[in-house]
Design an enzyme around this catalytic site. Structure first.
Site, PDB file in Angstrom:
ATOM      1  N   HIS A 114     -32.631  -9.331  22.510  1.00 44.51           N
ATOM      2  CA  HIS A 114     -31.533  -9.979  23.225  1.00 44.51           C
ATOM      3  C   HIS A 114     -31.650 -11.494  23.093  1.00 44.51           C
ATOM      4  O   HIS A 114     -32.730 -12.043  23.273  1.00 44.51           O
ATOM      5  CB  HIS A 114     -31.570  -9.604  24.706  1.00 44.51           C
ATOM      6  CG  HIS A 114     -30.522 -10.300  25.519  1.00 44.51           C
ATOM      7  ND1 HIS A 114     -29.196  -9.907  25.507  1.00 44.51           N
ATOM      8  CD2 HIS A 114     -30.602 -11.383  26.338  1.00 44.51           C
ATOM      9  CE1 HIS A 114     -28.502 -10.715  26.303  1.00 44.51           C
ATOM     10  NE2 HIS A 114     -29.340 -11.617  26.823  1.00 44.51           N
ATOM     11  N   GLU A 155       0.846  -1.198   0.000  1.00 48.94           N
ATOM     12  CA  GLU A 155       0.000   0.000   0.000  1.00 48.94           C
ATOM     13  C   GLU A 155       0.880   1.246   0.000  1.00 48.94           C
ATOM     14  O   GLU A 155       1.800   1.368   0.811  1.00 48.94           O
ATOM     15  CB  GLU A 155      -0.915   0.000   1.231  1.00 48.94           C
ATOM     16  CG  GLU A 155      -1.667   1.302   1.488  1.00 48.94           C
ATOM     17  CD  GLU A 155      -2.546   1.723   0.320  1.00 48.94           C
ATOM     18  OE1 GLU A 155      -2.347   2.844  -0.175  1.00 48.94           O
ATOM     19  OE2 GLU A 155      -3.412   0.931  -0.082  1.00 48.94           O
ATOM     20  N   ALA A 165     -22.340   0.515  -5.779  1.00 48.28           N
ATOM     21  CA  ALA A 165     -23.525   0.047  -6.511  1.00 48.28           C
ATOM     22  C   ALA A 165     -24.801   0.677  -5.970  1.00 48.28           C
ATOM     23  O   ALA A 165     -25.684   1.081  -6.734  1.00 48.28           O
ATOM     24  CB  ALA A 165     -23.613  -1.480  -6.437  1.00 48.28           C
TER      25      ALA A 165
END
Length: 475
Positions: free
Chosen positions: A454, A213, A330
């Site tokens: 929960h 990178e 998209a």
């Protein structure tokens, strides 16, 4: 005489096919032109997303995750797996089947909504009598005419200068999805969404993956607290990530690919790999569109110039998705497609760029909406932050996946939610609640006061909201 339409959409990806369907729903006579082909030469609607992007990558990510779980995590659940093997051809065939289902689904939707489909490349031919003539170059060439034109031609992978994609050794997202055998060593240039997702797939299947990178920080667009958590998880999994590198000469041959680079300390290095995936961004696709035929304006990057409503410099010509400004996502293209169809109908189509969610489908998943802590600091905006780790969430413990956290940022004075950032299990699904909350300008207190099921992962979102006011209940 050419066939006449109210609306012609050039491009059948997420922006294009959605725009066509919405325009047809609004009562327009609509045509959509798309040139993607399947293996048999037939139409393959859905654009990059369906064919070589979102859909096939998620299919392979899911398959590779199952493989990884079977090999490394099932034992924790008391499940013994003996003789684990990989049938990569079958895995890829499943991916192709998922793609075809989506292709065929769009064909069905066109028939259902009475959208006329033309299989071929669409290009501008002329502006004539208040309409535009569009040439369709398919099995046979023909010219159709439309009053409104929506350009949705998407984007292409950006290649390194002087290093074109051969899709055999040097791969774009397309080639990365069609690797025939798991490479022993895989290199990636760029740690963006596509690179990390594809790197994750092949790492899980057994490849030794190194990421190069150029930026000094990992996932620079992501909230850095979240990015650091993700980086730690990826390194623990075995991804080798080198930041701040300068890539030099790349040589491709029968034995693989050699990459010369300078590391962050200024030392010359070399990386030898079997395959190299280049993931350094994408560029707007106007190849073959012939914008010069009608004077359609492009910017210095080759993208179509539009205003805030996706109008171009030409009357009744619109453009959406990756071929215009804004995030190349998209779902952003879909929203613009719907908005343009509604604007053509005289309605008030709307896209809020501030509440578009972002997702990286790695493991852990990364998702966010709104502003990062770094952006708020740079803007000088006073804010409060709350975080909650998945290790304190009961459902995450039951899943056996407690990596990561939910982080919520809210205005210091009004408590309005300014951004939510998640790294962890099912972040792509959890972010939707936060998008809705921000669209309705909710406060962190609103989320903190809403009852969440929960045990569920969504409780981590509630707890992060409570943490904004420093009153978490389970951490």
């Amino acid at each position: 005489m050419s066939k006449q339409f109210d609306v012609i959409v050039i491009g059948g990806g997420p922006g294009g096919y959605i725009a066509a369907i919405r325009a047809a729903q609004l009562g327009f006579n609509v045509a959509c032109i798309d040139e993607w082909k399947n293996a048999k030469g037939g139409p393959a609607l859905g654009g990059t997303c369906t064919n070589v992007g979102c859909i096939p990558s998620k299919a392979l990510l899911q398959s590779s995750e199952y493989f990884d779980h079977a090999g490394h995590h099932f034992a924790e659940h008391g499940i013994e797996v003996k003789g684990l093997g990989l049938d990569l051809a079958k895995m890829v065939a499943r991916k192709d089947s998922v793609v075809k289902q989506n292709n065929d689904g769009i064909v069905y939707l066109f028939k259902k909504n009475k959208v006329t489909f033309f299989h071929g490349r669409g290009s501008f031919a002329a502006a004539k009598d208040g309409a535009y003539e569009i040439k369709v170059a398919g099995a046979a060439e023909e010219v159709i005419s439309g009053k409104h034109i929506i350009v949705a031609t998407g984007s292409n992978a950006r290649a390194l200068p002087g290093t074109p994609f051969d899709e055999e050794n040097i791969l774009s997202n397309d080639g990365a999805l069609r690797i025939g055998a798991v490479p022993k060593k895989l290199g990636l240039i760029g740690s963006g969404v596509i690179g990390l997702e594809m790197g994750s797939v092949w790492r899980r299947l057994g490849a030794d993956v190194t990421v190069l990178e150029g930026l000094p920080t990992f996932l620079g667009a992501v909230d850095q607290q979240i990015a650091k958590e993700a980086h730690k998880a990826f390194v623990k999994q075995g991804l080798k990530i080198e930041l701040g590198v300068t890539v030099g000469e790349i040589k491709s041959g029968k034995k693989g690919v050699s990459i010369a680079y300078v590391d962050a300390k200024g030392a010359a290095q070399a990386l030898e790999v079997d395959k190299l995936i280049v993931s350094i961004g994408r560029v707007a696709n106007t190849i073959g569109l012939a914008p010069e035929a009608v004077g359609l304006a492009l910017d210095e990057r080759g993208a179509i110039v539009v205003d805030g409503d996706c109008k171009t410099n030409l009357p009744n010509v619109w453009a959406v998705g990756d071929v215009v400004r804004g995030p190349m996502l998209a779902h952003k293209a879909e929203e613009e497609g719907v908005a343009v169809a509604e604007r053509i109908a005289g309605q008030h189509g709307h896209v809020n760029f501030n509440t578009i969610p972002w997702v990286i489908y790695t493991n852990p998943e990364i998702a966010w909406v709104g502003q990062t802590e770094e952006q708020l600091k740079a803007a000088g905006r006073a804010y409060k932050a709350g975080t909650f780790p998945f290790m304190a969430n009961g459902r995450a413990r039951a899943l056996g996946d407690t990596t990561g956290m939910v982080k919520m940022l809210a205005d210091a004075a009004t408590d309005e939610i300014l951004g939510v950032h998640i790294v962890g299990p099912m972040a792509s699904e959890l972010i939707a609640e936060c998008v809705v909350a921000m669209e309705f300008r909710a406060s962190s207190e609103d989320i903190a006061r809403i009852c969440h099921a929960h045990p569920s992962l969504s409780e981590a979102t509630k707890e992060a909201a409570l943490a904004v006011d420093k009153r978490t209940l389970n951490f």
